[in-house]
Design a protein around this motif. Structure first.
Motif, short mmCIF file in Angstrom:
data_model
loop_
_atom_site.label_atom_id
_atom_site.label_comp_id
_atom_site.label_asym_id
_atom_site.label_seq_id
_atom_site.Cartn_x
_atom_site.Cartn_y
_atom_site.Cartn_z
N ILE A 131 3.04 4.48 -1.27
CA ILE A 131 2.99 5.37 -2.43
C ILE A 131 4.34 6.06 -2.56
CG2 ILE A 131 1.94 7.41 -3.46
CD1 ILE A 131 -0.65 6.68 -1.99
N ILE A 167 3.83 7.21 2.49
CA ILE A 167 3.92 8.04 1.30
C ILE A 167 5.30 8.69 1.36
CG2 ILE A 167 3.00 10.03 0.06
CD1 ILE A 167 0.28 9.37 1.41
N ASN A 219 2.05 1.37 3.66
CA ASN A 219 1.16 2.53 3.71
C ASN A 219 1.86 3.87 3.85
OD1 ASN A 219 -1.34 1.08 3.42
ND2 ASN A 219 -0.96 0.32 5.48
N GLY A 229 0.78 -1.23 0.00
CA GLY A 229 0.00 0.00 0.00
C GLY A 229 0.81 1.28 0.00
N ARG A 270 4.29 11.18 5.09
CA ARG A 270 3.19 10.84 5.98
C ARG A 270 2.76 9.41 5.68
NH1 ARG A 270 -2.10 11.32 3.88
NH2 ARG A 270 -2.19 12.23 1.82
N TYR A 271 1.73 8.98 6.38
CA TYR A 271 1.15 7.66 6.15
C TYR A 271 -0.29 7.82 5.66
CZ TYR A 271 5.13 5.40 8.24
OH TYR A 271 6.41 4.98 8.47
N LYS A 272 -0.73 6.87 4.85
CA LYS A 272 -2.11 6.90 4.35
C LYS A 272 -3.07 6.77 5.51
CE LYS A 272 -2.69 3.87 1.06
NZ LYS A 272 -2.54 2.81 0.05
N ARG A 273 -4.19 7.44 5.40
CA ARG A 273 -5.24 7.33 6.42
C ARG A 273 -5.98 6.03 6.21
NH1 ARG A 273 -7.33 13.33 5.50
NH2 ARG A 273 -5.55 14.37 6.44
N ARG A 274 -6.39 5.43 7.31
CA ARG A 274 -7.18 4.20 7.22
C ARG A 274 -8.60 4.55 6.86
NH1 ARG A 274 -5.33 -0.13 11.55
NH2 ARG A 274 -3.12 0.33 11.55
N LYS A 275 -9.18 3.72 6.01
CA LYS A 275 -10.59 3.91 5.63
C LYS A 275 -11.46 3.32 6.71
CE LYS A 275 -9.65 3.97 0.73
NZ LYS A 275 -9.89 3.36 -0.56
#
Length: 156
Positions: free
Chosen positions: A124, A140, A138, A122, A150-155
């Motif tokens: 980027i 970025i 996860n 996951g 930063r890190y992707k936000r959890r859905k």
């Protein structure tokens, strides 16, 4: 299906290509394995032993050398370059260093992936980034050398 054919200006030698995968003209594929339902755009060069999972999209002008393994649902933007030797030279010994791209990662246009790294599930990679070390899941990453922005936000 194992393919050995020449398309219009393409060379495909002993490549194993999964069902539903689209390979455009002007592509060189050598003894690699590409999963199902992938899209390989024009001007892509994939060397011997490379493994690409299912449902991947590889945009134009991408170079993937021996030693790279790509998971499922990975996006590789235009002009991405993978490398497989930290100290390349025209003659003499060289040391293959393997690179792993885990499932659901995305690599932005013009990124350079140095050898021996793992890009986590996951993650980027920002456009133009130079990845010199492992990327956490996860994350970025951006810049040269690539750093976690930063890190992707959890859905939910």
């Amino acid at each position: 299906m194992i393919m050995e054919r020449k398309q219009r200006y393409s060379i495909i030698v002993d490549a194993e290509i999964g069902e539903g995968t689209i390979v455009y003209d002007q592509v060189n594929l050598y003894k690699c394995k590409i999963g199902k339902n992938c899209k390989i755009d024009a001007f892509v060069y994939i060397e011997e032993g490379v493994e690409i999972g299912d449902e991947c999209k590889i945009r134009p002008f991408v170079f993937i050398p021996t030693g790279v393994k790509i998971g499922n649902r990975v996006f590789i933007g235009p002009g991405v370059i993978f490398t497989n030797d930290k100290y390349p030279q025209a003659k003499g010994e060289w040391e293959l260093e393997k690179t792993i791209v885990e499932d659901d990662a995305s690599i932005g246009a013009g990124a350079v992936i140095l050898p021996g790294v793992r890009i986590g599930k996951g993650a980027i990679i920002g456009a133009g980034a130079v990845v010199t070390k492992d990327v956490p899941p996860n994350a970025i990453v951006v810049g040269n050398p690539a750093r976690v922005a930063r890190y992707k936000r959890r859905k939910a």
